[in-house]
Design a protein around this motif. Structure first.
Motif, short mmCIF file in Angstrom:
data_model
loop_
_atom_site.label_atom_id
_atom_site.label_comp_id
_atom_site.label_asym_id
_atom_site.label_seq_id
_atom_site.Cartn_x
_atom_site.Cartn_y
_atom_site.Cartn_z
N GLU A 91 98.50 25.34 27.45
CA GLU A 91 99.51 25.00 26.46
C GLU A 91 100.36 26.25 26.25
O GLU A 91 99.82 27.35 26.21
CB GLU A 91 98.79 24.67 25.15
CG GLU A 91 99.31 23.50 24.42
CD GLU A 91 98.44 23.19 23.20
OE1 GLU A 91 98.22 24.09 22.37
OE2 GLU A 91 98.01 22.04 23.11
N THR A 93 103.86 27.92 23.93
CA THR A 93 104.67 27.74 22.73
C THR A 93 106.04 28.38 22.95
O THR A 93 106.14 29.61 23.00
CB THR A 93 103.99 28.40 21.51
OG1 THR A 93 102.65 27.93 21.44
CG2 THR A 93 104.74 28.09 20.24
N SER A 102 112.22 26.13 28.48
CA SER A 102 110.83 25.67 28.43
C SER A 102 110.34 25.13 29.77
O SER A 102 109.22 25.42 30.19
CB SER A 102 110.65 24.61 27.36
OG SER A 102 110.86 25.17 26.10
N ARG A 126 101.40 22.10 29.37
CA ARG A 126 101.97 21.35 28.27
C ARG A 126 102.60 22.27 27.23
O ARG A 126 102.13 23.39 27.02
CB ARG A 126 100.90 20.51 27.57
CG ARG A 126 100.19 19.56 28.51
CD ARG A 126 99.57 18.42 27.75
NE ARG A 126 98.94 17.47 28.65
CZ ARG A 126 99.58 16.53 29.33
NH1 ARG A 126 100.86 16.40 29.21
NH2 ARG A 126 98.93 15.71 30.13
N VAL A 127 103.63 21.76 26.58
CA VAL A 127 104.23 22.44 25.44
C VAL A 127 103.33 22.16 24.25
O VAL A 127 102.84 21.03 24.08
CB VAL A 127 105.66 21.92 25.18
CG1 VAL A 127 106.24 22.51 23.92
CG2 VAL A 127 106.56 22.21 26.36
N HIS A 132 108.50 21.95 20.29
CA HIS A 132 109.76 21.77 21.01
C HIS A 132 110.32 20.39 20.72
O HIS A 132 109.58 19.41 20.67
CB HIS A 132 109.53 21.94 22.52
CG HIS A 132 110.79 22.14 23.29
ND1 HIS A 132 111.59 21.09 23.68
CD2 HIS A 132 111.40 23.27 23.74
CE1 HIS A 132 112.64 21.57 24.34
NE2 HIS A 132 112.54 22.89 24.39
N GLU A 135 109.58 17.81 23.60
CA GLU A 135 108.21 18.03 24.07
C GLU A 135 107.77 17.02 25.13
O GLU A 135 107.25 17.41 26.18
CB GLU A 135 107.29 17.98 22.86
CG GLU A 135 105.83 17.99 23.14
CD GLU A 135 105.03 17.77 21.86
OE1 GLU A 135 103.90 17.28 21.99
OE2 GLU A 135 105.52 18.07 20.75
N ASN A 139 106.97 17.96 29.05
CA ASN A 139 105.62 17.73 29.57
C ASN A 139 105.64 16.81 30.79
O ASN A 139 104.91 17.03 31.76
CB ASN A 139 104.70 17.16 28.49
CG ASN A 139 104.34 18.18 27.43
OD1 ASN A 139 104.49 19.39 27.64
ND2 ASN A 139 103.87 17.71 26.30
#
Length: 174
Positions: A91, A93, A102, A126-127, A132, A135, A139
């Motif tokens: 994960e 951020t 991202s 994954r975010v 986000h 998101e 992803n």
């Protein structure tokens, strides 16, 4: 990229030293002990990999917008890595909820792990939930094999990725 900076003034944190200790740091002999008998490894034996090793691989990836590592910007941390049987979930951020980089950051993490880990591992990038505004779309892009393969066929994107994968901050992960 388009030259737009999504977070012109990110918070930069100090890097933590690696948690891994060499034999010397652990007080063990660097020489082979006379009692040492090497174990014969079989094809079925696999060397275990833990969250700290994964973090050591990705901590020095450069942020695409700033001269800092993902660790220094707290984009990645050891706590954001989960492992199961041959499955790794990382994960990350983004520094701002509208970060346009991202997908590139996630792709950098995926490429570093693809190049460093045995093929037996399934990697999910994954975010962090709620960090986000796009998101779900990010992803989906990062975990779709066809989209990742198509991205890696783009020479300009690969050049940018290679710059991100050059170590930053003194942590050489290769």
């Amino acid at each position: 990229m388009n030259g737009e900076i999504f977070n012109a003034n990110p918070t930069v944190y100090a890097s933590k030293p690696s948690t891994r200790k060499s034999k010397f740091e652990a007080g063990q002999s660097l020489w082979i002990d006379e009692q040492y008998e090497p174990e014969l490894s079989s094809e079925s034996e696999v060397e275990p990999i833990d969250e700290d090793e994964i973090f050591d691989l990705i901590r020095s990836i450069a942020d695409p917008e700033h001269p800092n590592s993902l660790e220094e910007l707290r984009v990645v941390s050891a706590e954001q890595i989960k492992m199961g049987d041959n499955h790794i979930m990382v994960e990350f951020t983004p520094t701002v909820p509208h970060c346009g980089m991202s997908t590139l950051i996630g792709l950098s993490i995926r490429v570093r792990l693809m190049r460093s880990l045995p093929q037996r591992f399934k990697v999910d990038i994954r975010v962090k939930p709620g960090s986000h505004q796009s998101e779900l779309a990010v992803n989906k892009q990062l975990n779709d094999k066809e989209r990742v393969a198509a991205a890696l066929e783009n020479p300009a994107l690969v050049e940018t990725l290679e710059k991100c994968l050059e170590p930053v901050g003194g942590h050489d992960s290769r």
